[in-house]
Scaffold this motif. Structure first.
Motif, PDB file in Angstrom:
ATOM      1  N   UNK A   1      37.788  18.314  59.641  1.00  0.00           N
ATOM      2  CA  UNK A   1      37.715  16.902  60.002  1.00  0.00           C
ATOM      3  C   UNK A   1      38.214  16.013  58.873  1.00  0.00           C
ATOM      4  N   UNK A   2      38.937  14.964  59.251  1.00  0.00           N
ATOM      5  CA  UNK A   2      39.470  14.015  58.277  1.00  0.00           C
ATOM      6  C   UNK A   2      38.640  12.737  58.227  1.00  0.00           C
ATOM      7  N   UNK A   3      37.454  12.742  58.844  1.00  0.00           N
ATOM      8  CA  UNK A   3      36.640  11.530  58.910  1.00  0.00           C
ATOM      9  C   UNK A   3      35.651  11.423  57.754  1.00  0.00           C
ATOM     10  N   UNK A   4      35.755  12.330  56.790  1.00  0.00           N
ATOM     11  CA  UNK A   4      34.874  12.281  55.634  1.00  0.00           C
ATOM     12  C   UNK A   4      33.609  13.099  55.779  1.00  0.00           C
ATOM     13  N   UNK A   5      33.352  13.621  56.992  1.00  0.00           N
ATOM     14  CA  UNK A   5      32.135  14.401  57.209  1.00  0.00           C
ATOM     15  C   UNK A   5      32.262  15.803  56.616  1.00  0.00           C
ATOM     16  N   UNK A   6      33.476  16.226  56.325  1.00  0.00           N
ATOM     17  CA  UNK A   6      33.703  17.498  55.646  1.00  0.00           C
ATOM     18  C   UNK A   6      34.616  17.238  54.451  1.00  0.00           C
ATOM     19  N   UNK A   7      34.304  17.862  53.332  1.00  0.00           N
ATOM     20  CA  UNK A   7      35.083  17.633  52.119  1.00  0.00           C
ATOM     21  C   UNK A   7      35.621  18.954  51.580  1.00  0.00           C
ATOM     22  N   UNK A   8      36.640  18.820  50.750  1.00  0.00           N
ATOM     23  CA  UNK A   8      37.323  19.994  50.211  1.00  0.00           C
ATOM     24  C   UNK A   8      36.749  20.452  48.872  1.00  0.00           C
ATOM     25  N   UNK A   9      35.792  19.698  48.324  1.00  0.00           N
ATOM     26  CA  UNK A   9      35.329  19.947  46.958  1.00  0.00           C
ATOM     27  C   UNK A   9      34.899  21.386  46.708  1.00  0.00           C
ATOM     28  N   UNK A  10      34.106  21.960  47.622  1.00  0.00           N
ATOM     29  CA  UNK A  10      33.600  23.318  47.439  1.00  0.00           C
ATOM     30  C   UNK A  10      34.744  24.318  47.316  1.00  0.00           C
ATOM     31  N   UNK A  11      35.722  24.204  48.212  1.00  0.00           N
ATOM     32  CA  UNK A  11      36.854  25.123  48.187  1.00  0.00           C
ATOM     33  C   UNK A  11      37.702  24.946  46.932  1.00  0.00           C
ATOM     34  N   UNK A  12      37.989  23.682  46.599  1.00  0.00           N
ATOM     35  CA  UNK A  12      38.838  23.417  45.434  1.00  0.00           C
ATOM     36  C   UNK A  12      38.160  23.882  44.148  1.00  0.00           C
ATOM     37  N   UNK A  13      36.846  23.658  44.027  1.00  0.00           N
ATOM     38  CA  UNK A  13      36.112  24.128  42.842  1.00  0.00           C
ATOM     39  C   UNK A  13      36.183  25.648  42.729  1.00  0.00           C
ATOM     40  N   UNK A  14      36.049  26.342  43.866  1.00  0.00           N
ATOM     41  CA  UNK A  14      36.107  27.809  43.862  1.00  0.00           C
ATOM     42  C   UNK A  14      37.500  28.302  43.463  1.00  0.00           C
TER      43      UNK A  14
END
Length: 203
Positions: free
Chosen positions: A10-23
């Protein structure tokens, strides 16, 4: 060199990429080499993935957080992993119940081989169905078959278009009347030829 890819639905802000990018960063992927998409349905475009695939070169390693971040269904996933294998690109999955993969290891290469076998099995099934359909059509007095999508002239156009660093492979494939997967079967992201493309040019 390791290149990362991350995706949320989702691009509405309810899901973020932070966890994946940090990993991905923890695994050693440079943040500047991480591509990402906000895409949910199978029909959503994934420009981040297109750019990621274009950037990959033989010997590189594509790194994703989980297997489902790359493919939206099993068929899509098998096709992409088989394309990576054919292009001599390594593949690494960081997390997942029984789905951690690293093709720089012996066990990972075994998994890669299984995916390649599944892709070949799928192609054989499609080929058998196609032949059966054509035979049935001929028996009824009709001729059929899909025209070849890549010839020398088309290949030269593909090479020229893909050599443009600002080009989008999905747009090129659409203009040439083929899928992105077919395009990458013959041409690398920088416009150079793959083995299948060399075979056509040397006919």
């Amino acid at each position: 060199m390791m290149i990362g890819y991350a995706r949320v639905s989702k691009a509405d802000g309810s899901q973020v990429l932070d966890l994946q990018i940090d990993a991905l960063k923890k695994a050693g992927v440079d943040e500047n080499r991480i591509y990402h998409d906000y895409a949910s349905s199978r029909k959503d475009s994934r420009p981040g993935l297109e750019s990621c695939l274009k950037a990959l070169q033989p010997g590189n390693t594509l790194v994703v957080w989980k297997l489902d971040r790359l493919g939206r269904d099993m068929k899509d996933l098998i096709t992409m992993i088989d394309d990576l294998h054919a292009s001599k690109i390594n593949f690494k999955v960081l997390e997942g119940h029984g789905a951690k993969i690293d093709t720089t290891t012996a066990n990972g290469r075994l998994i890669f081989g299984i995916f390649a076998s599944l892709a070949e099995y799928e192609r054989e099934l499609i080929r058998e169905r196609t032949y059966a359909g054509l035979a049935a059509a001929r028996a009824r007095g009709r001729k059929g078959g899909r025209p070849t999508k890549m010839d020398k002239a088309t290949l030269k156009m593909a090479m020229a278009a893909m050599s443009d660093r600002n080009a989008v492979s999905s747009d090129i494939a659409k203009r040439l009347g083929m899928t992105t997967t077919t395009l990458y079967k013959y041409v690398n992201g920088d416009g150079t030829l793959k083995a299948a493309g060399d075979k056509i040019m040397n006919k």
